[in-house]
Scaffold this active site. Structure first.
Site, PDB file in Angstrom:
ATOM      1  N   ASP A  85      43.724  37.481  49.340  1.00 19.81           N
ATOM      2  CA  ASP A  85      44.636  38.618  49.143  1.00 19.81           C
ATOM      3  C   ASP A  85      44.888  39.340  50.469  1.00 19.81           C
ATOM      4  O   ASP A  85      44.025  39.360  51.347  1.00 19.81           O
ATOM      5  CB  ASP A  85      44.012  39.577  48.117  1.00 19.81           C
ATOM      6  CG  ASP A  85      45.047  40.528  47.543  1.00 19.81           C
ATOM      7  OD1 ASP A  85      46.255  40.334  47.779  1.00 19.81           O
ATOM      8  OD2 ASP A  85      44.636  41.487  46.859  1.00 19.81           O
ATOM      9  N   GLY A  86      46.072  39.953  50.571  1.00 17.31           N
ATOM     10  CA  GLY A  86      46.366  40.795  51.730  1.00 17.31           C
ATOM     11  C   GLY A  86      47.411  40.235  52.678  1.00 17.31           C
ATOM     12  O   GLY A  86      47.672  40.829  53.728  1.00 17.31           O
ATOM     13  N   ARG A 113      57.148  39.604  54.370  1.00 17.67           N
ATOM     14  CA  ARG A 113      55.938  39.159  53.676  1.00 17.67           C
ATOM     15  C   ARG A 113      55.717  37.655  53.822  1.00 17.67           C
ATOM     16  O   ARG A 113      54.584  37.176  53.863  1.00 17.67           O
ATOM     17  CB  ARG A 113      56.025  39.533  52.179  1.00 17.67           C
ATOM     18  CG  ARG A 113      55.989  41.034  51.925  1.00 17.67           C
ATOM     19  CD  ARG A 113      56.233  41.334  50.444  1.00 17.67           C
ATOM     20  NE  ARG A 113      55.257  40.685  49.592  1.00 17.67           N
ATOM     21  CZ  ARG A 113      54.041  41.152  49.327  1.00 17.67           C
ATOM     22  NH1 ARG A 113      53.653  42.306  49.860  1.00 17.67           N
ATOM     23  NH2 ARG A 113      53.217  40.489  48.539  1.00 17.67           N
ATOM     24  N   HIS A 127      52.292  35.085  54.348  1.00 19.45           N
ATOM     25  CA  HIS A 127      51.862  33.894  53.608  1.00 19.45           C
ATOM     26  C   HIS A 127      51.699  32.708  54.569  1.00 19.45           C
ATOM     27  O   HIS A 127      50.788  31.902  54.410  1.00 19.45           O
ATOM     28  CB  HIS A 127      52.869  33.559  52.503  1.00 19.45           C
ATOM     29  CG  HIS A 127      52.953  34.630  51.443  1.00 19.45           C
ATOM     30  ND1 HIS A 127      51.835  35.220  50.891  1.00 19.45           N
ATOM     31  CD2 HIS A 127      54.021  35.227  50.836  1.00 19.45           C
ATOM     32  CE1 HIS A 127      52.205  36.127  49.995  1.00 19.45           C
ATOM     33  NE2 HIS A 127      53.529  36.160  49.948  1.00 19.45           N
ATOM     34  N   SER A 170      49.103  32.652  41.182  1.00 17.71           N
ATOM     35  CA  SER A 170      48.592  32.954  39.840  1.00 17.71           C
ATOM     36  C   SER A 170      49.712  32.874  38.817  1.00 17.71           C
ATOM     37  O   SER A 170      50.902  32.933  39.179  1.00 17.71           O
ATOM     38  CB  SER A 170      47.975  34.354  39.822  1.00 17.71           C
ATOM     39  OG  SER A 170      48.992  35.317  39.807  1.00 17.71           O
ATOM     40  N   SER A 171      49.338  32.750  37.556  1.00 20.11           N
ATOM     41  CA  SER A 171      50.324  32.733  36.467  1.00 20.11           C
ATOM     42  C   SER A 171      51.194  33.985  36.530  1.00 20.11           C
ATOM     43  O   SER A 171      52.330  33.975  36.072  1.00 20.11           O
ATOM     44  CB  SER A 171      49.619  32.707  35.105  1.00 20.11           C
ATOM     45  OG  SER A 171      48.531  31.817  35.100  1.00 20.11           O
ATOM     46  N   TRP A 202      54.754  34.782  39.246  1.00 23.16           N
ATOM     47  CA  TRP A 202      56.184  34.565  38.975  1.00 23.16           C
ATOM     48  C   TRP A 202      56.932  35.885  38.913  1.00 23.16           C
ATOM     49  O   TRP A 202      58.150  35.922  39.072  1.00 23.16           O
ATOM     50  CB  TRP A 202      56.375  33.840  37.635  1.00 23.16           C
ATOM     51  CG  TRP A 202      55.823  32.453  37.604  1.00 23.16           C
ATOM     52  CD1 TRP A 202      54.701  32.050  36.941  1.00 23.16           C
ATOM     53  CD2 TRP A 202      56.359  31.278  38.233  1.00 23.16           C
ATOM     54  NE1 TRP A 202      54.500  30.699  37.128  1.00 23.16           N
ATOM     55  CE2 TRP A 202      55.505  30.201  37.916  1.00 23.16           C
ATOM     56  CE3 TRP A 202      57.468  31.025  39.043  1.00 23.16           C
ATOM     57  CZ2 TRP A 202      55.724  28.897  38.366  1.00 23.16           C
ATOM     58  CZ3 TRP A 202      57.681  29.724  39.489  1.00 23.16           C
ATOM     59  CH2 TRP A 202      56.824  28.686  39.156  1.00 23.16           C
ATOM     60  N   LEU A 241      34.485  17.630  51.775  1.00 28.61           N
ATOM     61  CA  LEU A 241      34.691  18.829  50.959  1.00 28.61           C
ATOM     62  C   LEU A 241      35.821  18.626  49.940  1.00 28.61           C
ATOM     63  O   LEU A 241      36.863  18.047  50.275  1.00 28.61           O
ATOM     64  CB  LEU A 241      35.017  19.992  51.898  1.00 28.61           C
ATOM     65  CG  LEU A 241      35.370  21.340  51.277  1.00 28.61           C
ATOM     66  CD1 LEU A 241      34.847  22.461  52.154  1.00 28.61           C
ATOM     67  CD2 LEU A 241      36.870  21.517  51.088  1.00 28.61           C
ATOM     68  N   ARG A 287      38.491  43.201  42.080  1.00 29.48           N
ATOM     69  CA  ARG A 287      38.668  42.661  40.736  1.00 29.48           C
ATOM     70  C   ARG A 287      38.847  41.153  40.792  1.00 29.48           C
ATOM     71  O   ARG A 287      39.091  40.589  41.860  1.00 29.48           O
ATOM     72  CB  ARG A 287      39.849  43.336  40.021  1.00 29.48           C
ATOM     73  CG  ARG A 287      41.130  43.322  40.814  1.00 29.48           C
ATOM     74  CD  ARG A 287      42.283  43.948  40.027  1.00 29.48           C
ATOM     75  NE  ARG A 287      43.436  44.036  40.888  1.00 29.48           N
ATOM     76  CZ  ARG A 287      43.839  45.141  41.530  1.00 29.48           C
ATOM     77  NH1 ARG A 287      43.185  46.274  41.356  1.00 29.48           N
ATOM     78  NH2 ARG A 287      44.889  45.122  42.315  1.00 29.48           N
ATOM     79  N   ILE A 288      38.755  40.527  39.606  1.00 26.78           N
ATOM     80  CA  ILE A 288      38.785  39.060  39.513  1.00 26.78           C
ATOM     81  C   ILE A 288      40.224  38.572  39.300  1.00 26.78           C
ATOM     82  O   ILE A 288      40.543  37.416  39.588  1.00 26.78           O
ATOM     83  CB  ILE A 288      37.902  38.594  38.320  1.00 26.78           C
ATOM     84  CG1 ILE A 288      36.470  39.075  38.483  1.00 26.78           C
ATOM     85  CG2 ILE A 288      37.948  37.081  38.150  1.00 26.78           C
ATOM     86  CD1 ILE A 288      35.651  38.364  39.509  1.00 26.78           C
ATOM     87  N   SER A 289      41.095  39.430  38.780  1.00 30.62           N
ATOM     88  CA  SER A 289      42.519  39.094  38.610  1.00 30.62           C
ATOM     89  C   SER A 289      42.756  37.754  37.906  1.00 30.62           C
ATOM     90  O   SER A 289      43.583  36.956  38.356  1.00 30.62           O
ATOM     91  CB  SER A 289      43.234  39.089  39.969  1.00 30.62           C
ATOM     92  OG  SER A 289      43.202  40.375  40.527  1.00 30.62           O
TER      93      SER A 289
HETATM   94  C1  FPP Z   1      48.106  37.408  48.086  1.00 28.31           C
HETATM   95  O1  FPP Z   1      48.582  38.253  49.091  1.00 28.31           O
HETATM   96  C2  FPP Z   1      48.434  36.049  48.380  1.00 28.31           C
HETATM   97  C3  FPP Z   1      49.216  35.243  47.603  1.00 28.31           C
HETATM   98  C4  FPP Z   1      49.847  35.652  46.353  1.00 28.31           C
HETATM   99  C5  FPP Z   1      49.506  33.891  48.021  1.00 28.31           C
HETATM  100  C6  FPP Z   1      48.372  33.173  48.644  1.00 28.31           C
HETATM  101  C7  FPP Z   1      48.900  32.038  49.342  1.00 28.31           C
HETATM  102  C8  FPP Z   1      48.538  31.625  50.549  1.00 28.31           C
HETATM  103  C9  FPP Z   1      47.442  32.160  51.381  1.00 28.31           C
HETATM  104  C10 FPP Z   1      49.256  30.511  51.115  1.00 28.31           C
HETATM  105  C11 FPP Z   1      48.496  29.247  50.868  1.00 28.31           C
HETATM  106  C12 FPP Z   1      49.080  28.542  49.799  1.00 28.31           C
HETATM  107  C13 FPP Z   1      49.556  27.307  49.856  1.00 28.31           C
HETATM  108  C14 FPP Z   1      50.973  27.099  50.059  1.00 28.31           C
HETATM  109  C15 FPP Z   1      48.683  26.151  49.706  1.00 28.31           C
HETATM  110  P1  FPP Z   1      49.592  39.384  48.680  1.00 28.31           P
HETATM  111  O2  FPP Z   1      50.960  38.865  48.875  1.00 28.31           O
HETATM  112  O3  FPP Z   1      49.298  39.846  47.284  1.00 28.31           O
HETATM  113  O4  FPP Z   1      49.236  40.475  49.717  1.00 28.31           O
HETATM  114  P2  FPP Z   1      49.321  42.060  49.503  1.00 28.31           P
HETATM  115  O5  FPP Z   1      48.283  42.411  48.462  1.00 28.31           O
HETATM  116  O6  FPP Z   1      48.975  42.593  50.840  1.00 28.31           O
HETATM  117  O7  FPP Z   1      50.715  42.368  49.085  1.00 28.31           O
END
Ligand code: FPP
Length: 236
Positions: free
Chosen positions: A10-11, A23, A27, A55-56, A59, A121, A180-182
């Site tokens: 996250d983040g 954003r 990613h 996550s589900s 979307w 791994l 949280r586990i979300s």
């Molecule tokens: C949460 O950060 C992150 C995600 C919803 C996507 C996680 C995906 C990646 C790290 C890319 C790797 C995936 C692939 C393509 C294999 P956020 O967007 O919720 O961040 P925020 O809480 O700061 O808004």
């Protein structure tokens, strides 16, 4: 050392906003952090790493961000699959693939097939995954396989969960400061040790990983039993 580490990455969005970047750049930097982390876990001899990539509920993000994440799957598989495969990593995908486009499914299938004989791994990418979805699909599959409702027990559900090939996670790390586990590995994390860090996912590195591993090493895992220290005190 944990046998199975799970990570809620996250983040990414905040990492990008702090740099006045879109954003999507967060990613993209998140993918680099993921590749670094896979290699760092492999070097430490951790056999299973499972990450929450989509996550589900994701979307519900703006359409542009969702399609950006889907494109990122294609470019990530294109750019990093060869390198991970050479390092012995086995890739597996868990999640509901029926709602995911053919292109993305094909990329995931390619990643799974190209690495299926690897012995290093096991990287599991949870994609369009939800813990509740997993429990429901496991029950459905168990019943479809002929398990009678009165015989549906914990072992039968566990056998049909999407991560049935891996031990339950020993350590779950969540970056980004939320605690949280979300709806991640709900069933599998019943006795998992949790580690929360404010570090934003794109900044995650070996120092942060070792901090989490050191914190894990200090935990007294009791699985509902009395600790050895506790029973010694009682006997004394
Ligand atoms: C949460 O950060 C992150 C995600 C919803 C996507 C996680 C995906 C990646 C790290 C890319 C790797 C995936 C692939 C393509 C294999 P956020 O967007 O919720 O961040 P925020 O809480 O700061 O808004």
């Amino acid at each position: 050392m944990p046998r199975h580490v799970a990570i809620i990455m996250d983040g990414n969005g905040r990492w990008a906003s702090r740099r006045l970047m879109p954003r999507s750049m967060g990613h993209k930097a998140g993918v680099d952090a993921l590749v670094r982390t896979v290699e760092a876990c492999a070097r430490r001899g951790i056999p299973y790493l499972t990450v929450f990539a989509f996550s589900s509920e994701n979307w519900q993000r703006p359409q542009e961000e969702v399609s950006g994440l889907m494109s990122l799957v294609l470019s990530t598989v294109g750019h990093h699959l060869g390198e991970l495969a050479r390092k012995g990593v086995r890739v597996r995908i868990v999640g509901d693939r029926t709602a995911v486009s053919d292109k993305v499914n094909e990329a995931w299938t390619r990643a799974e097939q190209a690495t299926q004989h690897n012995q290093g791994l096991t990287l599991t990418v949870a994609f369009n995954y939800g813990g509740r979805w997993d429990v429901v699909q496991a029950c459905r599959r168990a019943l479809a396989a002929g398990v009678r409702p009165e015989d549906l027990d914990e072992a039968a559900v566990a056998r049909h969960l999407s991560l049935s090939y891996a031990p339950d996670p020993d350590l779950l790390i969540r970056t980004g400061g939320e605690m949280r586990i979300s709806n991640f590995l709900l069933w599998q994390s019943a006795y998992t040790e949790l580690h929360f860090t404010d570090c934003l996912w794109p900044d995650f590195n070996e120092v942060e990983l070792d901090r989490a591993l050191q914190s894990y090493a200090r935990r007294d895992r009791r699985f509902g039993r009395v600790s050895e220290a506790g029973s010694a005190v009682r006997e004394a």
